[in-house]
Scaffold this motif. Structure first.
Motif, PDB file in Angstrom:
ATOM      1  N   TYR A  36      66.546  92.235  -9.098  1.00  0.00           N
ATOM      2  CA  TYR A  36      67.633  91.357  -9.528  1.00  0.00           C
ATOM      3  C   TYR A  36      68.612  91.039  -8.394  1.00  0.00           C
ATOM      4  N   ASP A  37      68.324  91.533  -7.211  1.00  0.00           N
ATOM      5  CA  ASP A  37      69.193  91.336  -6.054  1.00  0.00           C
ATOM      6  C   ASP A  37      68.625  90.210  -5.188  1.00  0.00           C
ATOM      7  N   ALA A  67      66.066  83.647  -8.708  1.00  0.00           N
ATOM      8  CA  ALA A  67      65.173  84.724  -8.269  1.00  0.00           C
ATOM      9  C   ALA A  67      65.054  84.635  -6.754  1.00  0.00           C
ATOM     10  N   GLY A  68      64.454  85.668  -6.168  1.00  0.00           N
ATOM     11  CA  GLY A  68      64.245  85.618  -4.734  1.00  0.00           C
ATOM     12  C   GLY A  68      63.354  84.452  -4.354  1.00  0.00           C
ATOM     13  N   THR A 150      56.170  87.490  -2.815  1.00  0.00           N
ATOM     14  CA  THR A 150      56.991  87.173  -3.983  1.00  0.00           C
ATOM     15  C   THR A 150      58.142  88.172  -4.108  1.00  0.00           C
ATOM     16  N   ALA A 151      58.956  88.022  -5.171  1.00  0.00           N
ATOM     17  CA  ALA A 151      60.197  88.800  -5.207  1.00  0.00           C
ATOM     18  C   ALA A 151      60.541  89.408  -6.563  1.00  0.00           C
ATOM     19  N   GLY A 160      57.488  84.663 -10.303  1.00  0.00           N
ATOM     20  CA  GLY A 160      56.442  84.634  -9.284  1.00  0.00           C
ATOM     21  C   GLY A 160      55.061  84.242  -9.770  1.00  0.00           C
ATOM     22  N   THR A 161      54.762  84.456 -11.062  1.00  0.00           N
ATOM     23  CA  THR A 161      53.398  84.237 -11.546  1.00  0.00           C
ATOM     24  C   THR A 161      52.916  82.807 -11.313  1.00  0.00           C
ATOM     25  N   ALA A 162      53.766  81.833 -11.532  1.00  0.00           N
ATOM     26  CA  ALA A 162      53.352  80.440 -11.333  1.00  0.00           C
ATOM     27  C   ALA A 162      52.967  80.192  -9.880  1.00  0.00           C
ATOM     28  N   PHE A 163      53.689  80.803  -8.963  1.00  0.00           N
ATOM     29  CA  PHE A 163      53.387  80.638  -7.541  1.00  0.00           C
ATOM     30  C   PHE A 163      52.117  81.398  -7.159  1.00  0.00           C
ATOM     31  N   ILE A 164      51.899  82.540  -7.782  1.00  0.00           N
ATOM     32  CA  ILE A 164      50.666  83.290  -7.540  1.00  0.00           C
ATOM     33  C   ILE A 164      49.460  82.476  -8.006  1.00  0.00           C
TER      34      ILE A 164
END
Length: 391
Positions: A36-37, A67-68, A150-151, A160-164
């Protein structure tokens, strides 16, 4: 350039990188990067991007508001036409809150490195970076090699899942650099998992004066919990666990609301579908007249089924033996992003990072002596895939 020449170049260059790998690892561990950072996970991305830029490795950074940022580094193919890139994956986030580094940053005792996220998975990020660097020096491959950083994996890869999925589209292989098992093995199968929030509404009433006018959300939730836990089947590998419950107003009030957090685990996608249907049916049932329940999925990982790792693991195992270390495939009940790529039909191997243990604890450690050989094994397996394309 011949396959043997490329292999020798990658092996020899990585063999001289142990100190450099440790320096990078220390830098990353000493950056707080809780899921969360955003500032912390982005600072890790800054470091990795800087190293890529210094080595002439192209990268793309996708800003994310909540998100990161997503970072993807790329080595292009030397020739057109082969297609089917290789994807290296890793997550920059850890479970540790901001301030942990100030309390216990990177330290080393002999071969063991300690610090927040040192194994899960800052060491894996370093390994992937150095695999890219080694392949760049080994000469152009017939296909591209990408590395995705991812972050938010520790909280279910909600962003991140969509980018994965996008990064894995059309890939011929995926290597996910989660920590190697304490046995030295890689991970060839993982359970999938999903988390849910269950909320029950009822009707408040004074428990002494007008008990009959109430509809207890707590009673309804309790009855559902019993049924949800009954879905656990150790023989098949399916487990359900309500780990958090909340609800009620006071001891002498029939509870108008209650909620619970449910964790589920399963071995394959068929179990996942059957389990989700069974949970939905339990939630839909009116356990106590006047109550109503809703279910929200809050995170989820698909399983890494063994057939999706078998051929890739066989290649890796051959290269590990050539490098002088024995390795087997291992099943784990923990989840990872490897299940996402495997469920897309892409051959996927997990746990290819340096060996570590006691993840998510103050005693988490990484075995530094495994950094170089495991990087060599990943690079060599990719080169073996390249040699097959070129034959």
């Amino acid at each position: 350039m011949t396959h043997d020449t490329r292999l020798a170049l990658a092996d020899d260059w990585l063999a001289a990188q142990r100190a450099a790998m440790e320096t990078c690892l220390e830098t990353l561990v000493n950056i707080d990067s809780n899921s969360y950072d955003k500032a912390g996970t982005d600072a890790v991305a800054d470091a990795i991007a800087g190293w890529c830029e210094a080595d002439g490795i192209a990268f793309e950074r996708t800003p994310r508001e909540n998100a990161g940022d997503i970072l993807e580094a790329r080595l292009p193919a030397a020739t057109d036409g082969a297609g089917g890139h290789v994807l290296l994956m890793g997550h920059r986030d850890t479970v540790f809150p901001r301030g942990t580094v100030a309390e216990r940053g990177y330290t080393r005792q002999g071969d063991l490195a300690y610090g927040p996220g040192v194994a899960d998975m800052k060491a894996g990020l370093v390994l992937n970076l150095f695999v890219l660097r080694a392949l760049k020096r080994a000469g152009g491959l017939p296909f591209a090699v990408h590395a995705l950083f991812t972050a938010d994996e520790e909280i279910g890869s909600l962003d991140g899942t969509a980018f994965i999925r996008a990064a894995a589209e059309g890939a011929r292989a995926v290597f996910n650099a989660e920590p190697g098992r304490i046995s030295g093995n890689v991970v060839t199968a993982r359970k999938g998992g999903a988390a849910f929030r269950l909320e029950v509404s009822g009707r408040a009433a004074h428990s002494g004066v007008s008990h009959q006018d109430g509809a207890s959300a707590i009673e309804a939730l309790a009855r559902k919990i019993v049924k949800l836990h009954a879905l656990t089947d150790y023989a098949s590998g399916v487990t359900t666990n309500v780990g958090v419950i909340e609800g009620g107003v006071s001891r002498n009030t029939v509870a108008p609301a209650a909620s619970a957090q449910l964790d589920t685990r399963f071995v394959d996608n068929a179990q996942r579908e059957a389990l989700f249907q069974a949970i939905a049916a339990i939630v839909a049932e009116e356990e106590v007249p006047g109550t109503r329940a809703t279910l929200t999925q809050t995170s989820g990982f698909l399983p890494l089924e063994p057939e999706m790792s078998a051929a890739l693991f066989a290649r890796y195992q051959v290269q590990a033996a050539r490098l002088g270390f024995a390795v087997e495939g291992e099943f784990t009940g923990g989840c990872s992003d490897a299940g996402t790529t495997a469920s897309l039909g892409v051959p996927t191997l997990c746990g290819t990072g340096p060996v570590g243990a006691k993840m998510h604890t103050d005693e988490e450690y990484c075995r530094l002596e495994t950094c170089v050989p495991r990087a060599q094994a990943v690079a060599a397996t990719i080169l073996d895939l390249a040699a097959e394309v070129e034959r």
